[in-house]
Design a protein around this motif. Structure first.
Motif, PDB file in Angstrom:
ATOM      1  N   LEU A  74       0.748  -1.067   0.162  1.00 51.92           N
ATOM      2  CA  LEU A  74      -0.004   0.120  -0.191  1.00 51.92           C
ATOM      3  C   LEU A  74       1.024   1.362  -0.071  1.00 51.92           C
ATOM      4  CD1 LEU A  74      -3.413   0.705   1.825  1.00 51.92           C
ATOM      5  CD2 LEU A  74      -1.725   2.175   1.573  1.00 51.92           C
ATOM      6  N   ILE A  75       0.454   1.974  -1.036  1.00 47.97           N
ATOM      7  CA  ILE A  75       1.407   3.370  -1.052  1.00 47.97           C
ATOM      8  C   ILE A  75       0.315   4.486  -0.697  1.00 47.97           C
ATOM      9  CG2 ILE A  75       2.777   4.900  -2.454  1.00 47.97           C
ATOM     10  CD1 ILE A  75       4.073   2.762  -3.406  1.00 47.97           C
ATOM     11  N   PHE A  76       0.558   5.157   0.092  1.00 49.33           N
ATOM     12  CA  PHE A  76      -0.269   6.245   0.719  1.00 49.33           C
ATOM     13  C   PHE A  76       0.140   7.780   0.489  1.00 49.33           C
ATOM     14  CE2 PHE A  76      -1.151   8.690   4.878  1.00 49.33           C
ATOM     15  CZ  PHE A  76      -2.582   9.283   4.456  1.00 49.33           C
ATOM     16  N   PHE A  93       3.208  -7.910   3.935  1.00 49.15           N
ATOM     17  CA  PHE A  93       2.766  -6.720   3.858  1.00 49.15           C
ATOM     18  C   PHE A  93       3.887  -5.559   3.896  1.00 49.15           C
ATOM     19  CE2 PHE A  93       0.485  -2.929   4.889  1.00 49.15           C
ATOM     20  CZ  PHE A  93      -0.285  -2.593   4.060  1.00 49.15           C
ATOM     21  N   ALA A  94       3.863  -4.343   3.191  1.00 46.91           N
ATOM     22  CA  ALA A  94       4.677  -3.588   3.170  1.00 46.91           C
ATOM     23  C   ALA A  94       4.052  -2.226   2.701  1.00 46.91           C
ATOM     24  CB  ALA A  94       5.914  -3.613   2.345  1.00 46.91           C
ATOM     25  N   CYS A  95       4.486  -1.051   3.266  1.00 45.42           N
ATOM     26  CA  CYS A  95       3.725   0.233   3.063  1.00 45.42           C
ATOM     27  C   CYS A  95       4.848   1.229   2.783  1.00 45.42           C
ATOM     28  CB  CYS A  95       2.837   0.549   3.953  1.00 45.42           C
ATOM     29  SG  CYS A  95       3.666   1.054   5.580  1.00 45.42           S
ATOM     30  N   ALA A  96       4.237   2.494   2.135  1.00 45.54           N
ATOM     31  CA  ALA A  96       5.076   3.552   2.002  1.00 45.54           C
ATOM     32  C   ALA A  96       4.279   4.834   2.324  1.00 45.54           C
ATOM     33  CB  ALA A  96       5.880   3.504   0.837  1.00 45.54           C
ATOM     34  N   PHE A  97       4.813   5.846   2.916  1.00 50.23           N
ATOM     35  CA  PHE A  97       4.020   7.149   2.875  1.00 50.23           C
ATOM     36  C   PHE A  97       4.790   8.142   1.904  1.00 50.23           C
ATOM     37  CE2 PHE A  97       5.061   6.418   7.490  1.00 50.23           C
ATOM     38  CZ  PHE A  97       3.929   5.363   7.605  1.00 50.23           C
ATOM     39  N   LEU A  98       4.228   8.655   1.043  1.00 45.60           N
ATOM     40  CA  LEU A  98       4.996   9.849   0.224  1.00 45.60           C
ATOM     41  C   LEU A  98       4.442  11.005   0.686  1.00 45.60           C
ATOM     42  CD1 LEU A  98       5.121   7.745  -3.192  1.00 45.60           C
ATOM     43  CD2 LEU A  98       6.736   7.731  -1.413  1.00 45.60           C
ATOM     44  N   ARG A  99       5.367  11.719   1.162  1.00 50.44           N
ATOM     45  CA  ARG A  99       4.913  13.293   1.780  1.00 50.44           C
ATOM     46  C   ARG A  99       5.075  14.100   0.547  1.00 50.44           C
ATOM     47  NH1 ARG A  99       8.100  11.870   7.044  1.00 50.44           N
ATOM     48  NH2 ARG A  99       6.613  10.428   7.981  1.00 50.44           N
ATOM     49  N   HIS A 145       8.538   3.637  -8.775  1.00 54.57           N
ATOM     50  CA  HIS A 145       9.488   3.252  -8.045  1.00 54.57           C
ATOM     51  C   HIS A 145       9.384   2.786  -6.768  1.00 54.57           C
ATOM     52  CE1 HIS A 145      11.307   5.219 -11.554  1.00 54.57           C
ATOM     53  NE2 HIS A 145      12.668   4.817 -11.156  1.00 54.57           N
ATOM     54  N   THR A 146       8.498   3.465  -5.654  1.00 62.75           N
ATOM     55  CA  THR A 146       8.554   3.057  -4.493  1.00 62.75           C
ATOM     56  C   THR A 146       7.711   1.515  -4.493  1.00 62.75           C
ATOM     57  OG1 THR A 146       8.351   5.285  -4.071  1.00 62.75           O
ATOM     58  CG2 THR A 146       7.589   3.754  -2.273  1.00 62.75           C
ATOM     59  N   LEU A 147       6.634   1.363  -5.106  1.00 62.02           N
ATOM     60  CA  LEU A 147       5.961   0.170  -5.201  1.00 62.02           C
ATOM     61  C   LEU A 147       7.107  -0.902  -5.428  1.00 62.02           C
ATOM     62  CD1 LEU A 147       3.607  -1.294  -4.993  1.00 62.02           C
ATOM     63  CD2 LEU A 147       3.038  -0.752  -7.383  1.00 62.02           C
ATOM     64  N   ALA A 148       7.969  -0.708  -6.691  1.00 62.04           N
ATOM     65  CA  ALA A 148       9.003  -1.568  -6.929  1.00 62.04           C
ATOM     66  C   ALA A 148       9.802  -2.053  -5.953  1.00 62.04           C
ATOM     67  CB  ALA A 148       9.464  -1.462  -8.335  1.00 62.04           C
ATOM     68  N   ALA A 149      10.251  -1.001  -5.221  1.00 62.83           N
ATOM     69  CA  ALA A 149      11.310  -1.377  -4.141  1.00 62.83           C
ATOM     70  C   ALA A 149      10.855  -1.877  -2.835  1.00 62.83           C
ATOM     71  CB  ALA A 149      11.826   0.143  -3.845  1.00 62.83           C
ATOM     72  N   LEU A 150       9.447  -1.809  -2.672  1.00 63.76           N
ATOM     73  CA  LEU A 150       9.151  -2.450  -1.346  1.00 63.76           C
ATOM     74  C   LEU A 150       9.070  -3.911  -1.113  1.00 63.76           C
ATOM     75  CD1 LEU A 150       5.841  -0.605  -0.675  1.00 63.76           C
ATOM     76  CD2 LEU A 150       8.007  -0.266   0.316  1.00 63.76           C
ATOM     77  N   LYS A 151       9.708  -4.049  -0.053  1.00 65.23           N
ATOM     78  CA  LYS A 151       9.870  -5.580   0.477  1.00 65.23           C
ATOM     79  C   LYS A 151       9.037  -5.732   1.731  1.00 65.23           C
ATOM     80  CE  LYS A 151      13.959  -6.391  -2.112  1.00 65.23           C
ATOM     81  NZ  LYS A 151      13.381  -5.161  -3.103  1.00 65.23           N
ATOM     82  N   ALA A 152       8.608  -7.015   1.868  1.00 68.43           N
ATOM     83  CA  ALA A 152       7.746  -7.494   2.943  1.00 68.43           C
ATOM     84  C   ALA A 152       8.403  -6.946   4.306  1.00 68.43           C
ATOM     85  CB  ALA A 152       7.798  -9.020   3.058  1.00 68.43           C
ATOM     86  N   GLU A 191      17.996   5.893  -1.345  1.00 70.64           N
ATOM     87  CA  GLU A 191      17.478   4.588  -1.513  1.00 70.64           C
ATOM     88  C   GLU A 191      17.141   3.970  -2.542  1.00 70.64           C
ATOM     89  OE1 GLU A 191      14.803   4.274   2.196  1.00 70.64           O
ATOM     90  OE2 GLU A 191      16.388   5.317   3.371  1.00 70.64           O
ATOM     91  N   ILE A 192      16.163   4.611  -3.624  1.00 69.75           N
ATOM     92  CA  ILE A 192      15.529   4.012  -4.643  1.00 69.75           C
ATOM     93  C   ILE A 192      15.878   4.716  -5.928  1.00 69.75           C
ATOM     94  CG2 ILE A 192      13.756   2.777  -3.204  1.00 69.75           C
ATOM     95  CD1 ILE A 192      11.935   4.762  -4.298  1.00 69.75           C
ATOM     96  N   GLY A 193      16.861   5.720  -5.900  1.00 72.43           N
ATOM     97  CA  GLY A 193      17.071   6.288  -6.991  1.00 72.43           C
ATOM     98  C   GLY A 193      16.107   7.374  -7.793  1.00 72.43           C
TER      99      GLY A 193
END
Ligand code: UFG
Length: 349
Positions: A122-124, A178-184, A256-263, A319-321
């Motif tokens: 989930l990307i928020f 499950f993994a998530c990221a918050f993009l501010r 890019h963030t979705l591709a980088a996320l690991k559990a 972290e992810i270029g």
């Protein structure tokens, strides 16, 4: 991958949906059309060409947990990009309950459904408004700056950052993938360079669209004059400084963030260019792009507006270029201008 895009009939969500379709993903859009536009979904489908058959749209409210779960199972959704939200700082002060309901309770309902349906990523869409009012020593803003929002909008978004963090930790402890990221986000602007999509808010409160509407003569109630909110800020020309990031670059950061996320990951990244521009610099750039002269008037500061806000975007680069590809504001204004001229009533046709 099958990706659920909430708020896909809105400004940023529509750009994300189109990018994902162009990349060959299957996309399901959920939007209650409270502020989104059915016309944006049609525009995505037209622009996606033969990939349009990979697009589904459901008019649903985020608070309908059961319907969301059912829909996610039916489409075997892998990942969610969650854009749907109420986003006006001023409105959030007057209608806090609406903001907590849509942005926190709605997001919690979405996460509950996603968990039940076995979604793993989930990307928020979070916001620089979660940082509150940083002091001059805190700019450029890094992700580890203490988050003290000064309005219900920022607070309602920050609350979901916390919910997501706790949920992800619990999943990790129980061995669930499950993994998530918050993009501010900082100040998102511009529009799709193919001209298919644009920015249509009602009411419009953002600087660049208002500038362009004034130049198009579409704000007769203000004599098509831009009110510059505050001219005595401690900035080089006295007007407030912001970090304007291109919507297509922002969407690229999601991909890019979705591709980088690991559990087990809980990642937070600022999405900006790292450069601050003042209100007057935006006015000058818009005049250069359009060749027109804008009428402006000095007005009092807008409540809750900090003087200077721009990102240190170094963490996501390291972290992810990812880096914003568009460094100048002129191309962002050019694309927005082209879409507005071609669609004088936005999506309301
Ligand atoms: N401004 C004017 N005149 C206008 C409109 C805006 O002078 O008619 C000024 C504002 O006072 C501000 C700057 O232009 O100094 C940018 O204003 P926007 O409304 O375009 O954007 P904000 O920086 O207020 O808000 C943006 C997002 C919010 C997010 C915030 C995070 O729109 O969702 O950044 O800081 F919360």
């Amino acid at each position: 991958m099958h990706i659920l895009v909430t708020g896909g009939a809105g400004y940023i969500g529509s750009h994300a949906a189109l990018r994902l379709l162009r990349d060959g993903h299957r996309v399901v859009i959920v939007d209650n059309l409270y502020r989104g536009h059915a016309g944006a979904v049609n525009a995505i489908a037209r622009a996606a060409g033969r990939n349009a058959s990979n697009l589904n749209f459901h008019r649903l409210d985020l608070l309908d947990t059961q319907a969301l779960e059912h829909m996610m199972r039916a489409h075997a959704v892998h990942a969610v990009m969650h854009f749907a939200a109420l986003t006006y700082v001023g409105e959030s002060v007057n209608r806090p309950l609406d903001y907590w309901r849509a942005n926190t309770a709605g997001a919690l309902s979405l996460l509950t459904a996603a968990d039940a349906a076995g979604v793993t990523r989930l990307i928020f869409s979070s916001t620089a408004a979660t940082y509150g009012e940083p002091g001059p020593q805190d700019v450029p803003i890094r992700e580890d700056l203490v988050q003290r929002p000064i309005n219900p909008y920022g607070a309602s978004k920050l609350a979901f950052e916390r919910i997501l963090t706790e949920h992800t930790h619990a999943c990790k402890a129980s061995g669930k993938d499950f993994a998530c990221a918050f993009l501010r986000y900082f100040n998102v602007c511009g529009s799709d360079r193919s001209g298919a999509l644009g920015e249509h808010h009602d009411p419009e409160t953002h600087l660049i669209p208002i500038v362009l509407h004034c130049l198009l003569g579409r704000r007769p109630q203000s004599s098509n004059t831009l009110s510059i909110f505050g001219h005595d800020y401690p900035t080089p020309d006295g007007t407030a400084v912001r970090d304007y990031v291109n919507v297509e670059d922002l969407v690229d950061a999601h991909v890019h963030t979705l591709a980088a996320l690991k559990a087990g990951d809980v990642r937070s990244y600022n999405i900006g260019t790292g450069t601050g521009l003042s209100v007057r610099q935006i006015v000058d750039a818009a005049e250069r792009v359009t060749g027109l002269k804008l009428k402006t008037a000095d007005a009092p500061r807008r409540a809750g507006d900090p003087a200077t806000l721009y990102a240190d975007p170094g963490k996501i680069a390291r972290e992810i270029g990812w880096k914003a590809a568009t460094r100048e504001v002129e191309p962002m204004i050019e694309h927005a201008w082209a879409w507005m001229k071609a669609n004088p009533r936005g999506y309301a046709n």
